[in-house]
Each structure stands twice: as C-alpha cells, then as structure tokens.
Design a protein around this motif. Structure first.
Motif, PDB file in Angstrom:
ATOM      1  N   GLN A 119      -8.411 -17.815  13.913  1.00 11.61           N
ATOM      2  CA  GLN A 119      -7.528 -17.186  14.906  1.00 11.61           C
ATOM      3  C   GLN A 119      -8.355 -16.823  16.137  1.00 11.61           C
ATOM      4  N   PHE A 153      -9.783 -16.168   8.601  1.00 10.26           N
ATOM      5  CA  PHE A 153      -9.062 -15.601   7.477  1.00 10.26           C
ATOM      6  C   PHE A 153      -9.077 -16.563   6.300  1.00 10.26           C
ATOM      7  N   THR A 195      -8.630  -9.804   4.942  1.00 11.73           N
ATOM      8  CA  THR A 195      -8.637  -8.957   6.136  1.00 11.73           C
ATOM      9  C   THR A 195      -9.385  -9.585   7.305  1.00 11.73           C
ATOM     10  N   TYR A 209       5.278 -13.044   9.207  1.00 13.04           N
ATOM     11  CA  TYR A 209       4.155 -12.238   8.756  1.00 13.04           C
ATOM     12  C   TYR A 209       3.907 -11.112   9.748  1.00 13.04           C
ATOM     13  N   GLN A 210       3.474  -9.975   9.219  1.00  4.64           N
ATOM     14  CA  GLN A 210       3.074  -8.850  10.055  1.00  4.64           C
ATOM     15  C   GLN A 210       1.557  -8.714   9.996  1.00  4.64           C
ATOM     16  N   GLN A 211       0.912  -8.677  11.144  1.00  3.74           N
ATOM     17  CA  GLN A 211      -0.541  -8.527  11.197  1.00  3.74           C
ATOM     18  C   GLN A 211      -0.880  -7.251  11.949  1.00  3.74           C
ATOM     19  N   GLN A 240      -6.285  -6.177  10.403  1.00  4.91           N
ATOM     20  CA  GLN A 240      -5.842  -6.609   9.074  1.00  4.91           C
ATOM     21  C   GLN A 240      -5.469  -8.082   9.088  1.00  4.91           C
ATOM     22  N   GLY A 241      -5.313  -8.635   7.898  1.00  9.02           N
ATOM     23  CA  GLY A 241      -4.812  -9.991   7.781  1.00  9.02           C
ATOM     24  C   GLY A 241      -3.295  -9.996   7.780  1.00  9.02           C
ATOM     25  N   PRO A 242      -2.688 -11.143   7.998  1.00 12.72           N
ATOM     26  CA  PRO A 242      -1.232 -11.233   7.974  1.00 12.72           C
ATOM     27  C   PRO A 242      -0.658 -10.859   6.609  1.00 12.72           C
ATOM     28  N   GLN A 243       0.444 -10.111   6.641  1.00 16.35           N
ATOM     29  CA  GLN A 243       1.164  -9.719   5.422  1.00 16.35           C
ATOM     30  C   GLN A 243       2.531 -10.394   5.444  1.00 16.35           C
ATOM     31  N   ALA A 293       2.320  -3.920  15.562  1.00 15.35           N
ATOM     32  CA  ALA A 293       1.570  -5.019  14.960  1.00 15.35           C
ATOM     33  C   ALA A 293       1.843  -6.297  15.732  1.00 15.35           C
ATOM     34  N   TYR A 303       3.432  -9.845  15.174  1.00 11.52           N
ATOM     35  CA  TYR A 303       4.351 -10.485  14.243  1.00 11.52           C
ATOM     36  C   TYR A 303       4.240 -11.994  14.432  1.00 11.52           C
TER      37      TYR A 303
END
Lengths: 113, 115
Positions: free
Chosen positions: A39, A91, A105, B35-37, B41-44, B87, B89
């Motif tokens: 990213q 990632f 993370t 996904y929410q980032q 943090q990493g994407p959720q 966040a 998105y």
C-alpha cells in the motif's frame, strides 16, 4: 479464530540491498492462501505475491520472494535489490476460501537512497 | 479495463450523522467487499456483496449496512457515526464467489473523519 501477526511496525533498507519482512499466522485449516499486499502512500493496495499452502515451493515474483514455513506458520517476504519505489506499507493476509481476508497490522518499509 | 473507483475520497462528518460511501467495481467483477482500515491498522472485513445480496459479514454492528446494484456497484452506509468510525474505507472487487482465493482488487479508499 484465524489471526495474522506482523511484529515489525517499521523496517529500513538501503537502496539495492535486501530486506525481509516477517509474518506469522494462526489457523486450524489445512488448506489456505497467503498474500503480501503493498500500500503506497495515498495509493491503492496492490498484490505483491500469493502462496498456496498446499504448495511446498516458495512463490517468487521478480525481486520478491517468500519463505513459507507451514509447520511454523511463518510467511516472510524477501525484497531483493530494493528500489525507492518499494517504499510503502506491506500487509500480510490470509484466506481459507471463505468470503473474508484477514490482514496483519502492516510493516512500513523505508528505502534509503 | 476500468479499475475499482471509490467516492468521495475524503469527507468529514460529525458524531451522530450518517454517511454513504460508493464503489464501482472493476469491469467484469460481480463481487464487492468492504474493509475498514483504522489508522496504523490493517484492513478489517466489514461485509461482502454478491448479486445484490450480503454474502458474509465481519464483526461490525448493524449500523453498518450496504447495497449492491445490478451493475455490481456498491454502497456502504454508516448510521449514527461514532468517533471510532474514523478510518479509511476500502472497497475490493473480485469475479466469482464460491471459494475465491485470488487477488483482491482495491480502490484507493474513502477517508472518513468523524468529529
């Protein structure tokens, strides 16, 4: 529950040198897929490399290769001949073929000229 | 081939408001995931849509909802915004559904700030 852990928040590498980014994961599945995504700042996330768990051979894509250790549940990314354009968040991600992908993370990679 | 596009790129809302984010999938793709980032943090995974139906959902409350349209574009709606909803998105599109294990094609994201 499956988890993906990246323990290196930030890494630095000199241009033209080699760097390895670490990733560990936890799953009870025997068949799954692992990914490294890049990213860049303010740009979209793109796939770097993909590994099928049932394949023993480590995936490679040009300067990018992985060290996949299934028993240790480890999946590291090696970047050879690092370039300035490699600077980004990286990632690690996992899927077992369900609808969702699980991401770590991230590791911020800095490339020094 | 047109990639995944998202709008708006940035927006600011206040707590309690509602927001709609939009995503156009890549040409030929019929499945959209959101996904929410959060920062650092990493994407959720939030949810996935296939053929206009929600196919799966992550650990997000019902105030996160979505739609998919016949042209496979999608919306993410968030009601009663909270500060923690701030966040990036991300929308990702793919082709096919069952057991998909390939590349996710991401848009650049919509950055939401809730004040």
């Amino acid at each position: 529950a499956q988890t993906v852990t990246q323990s290196q928040p930030e890494m630095s590498v000199q241009e033209a040198e080699t760097v390895t980014l670490s990733c560990t994961y936890d799953t009870s599945e025997s068949d799954y897929y692992l990914f490294w995504y890049k990213q860049p700042p303010s740009r979209q996330m793109i796939l770097v490399i993909r590994q099928e768990a049932y394949k023993q051979q480590n995936a490679t894509e040009n300067r990018f290769s992985v060290n996949f250790q299934k028993a240790a549940k480890s999946f590291s990314l090696k970047i050879s001949d690092s370039q300035l354009g490699d600077a980004a968040m990286y990632f690690c991600a996992y899927t077992s073929g369900t609808y969702k992908y699980i991401f770590g993370t991230g590791t911020r990679l800095k490339v020094l000229a | 081939e047109t990639g995944v596009t998202q709008s708006p790129t940035h927006l600011i809302k206040t707590r309690g408001q509602q927001v709609t984010l939009r995503c156009s999938s890549q040409s030929g793709h019929n499945t959209v995931s959101w996904y929410q980032q959060a920062l650092g943090q990493g994407p959720q995974f939030i949810f996935q849509y296939y053929r206009e139906e929600e196919n799966g959902r992550g650990n997000f409350p019902p105030r996160f909802s979505g739609l998919q349209f016949p042209n496979y574009s999608s919306e993410l709606n968030v009601n009663a915004l909270e500060l923690d909803d701030s966040a990036l998105y991300l929308c990702a599109s793919t082709k096919g559904l069952a057991g998909y294990t390939g590349e996710l094609f991401f848009g650049e994201g919509s950055r939401l700030t809730v004040l």
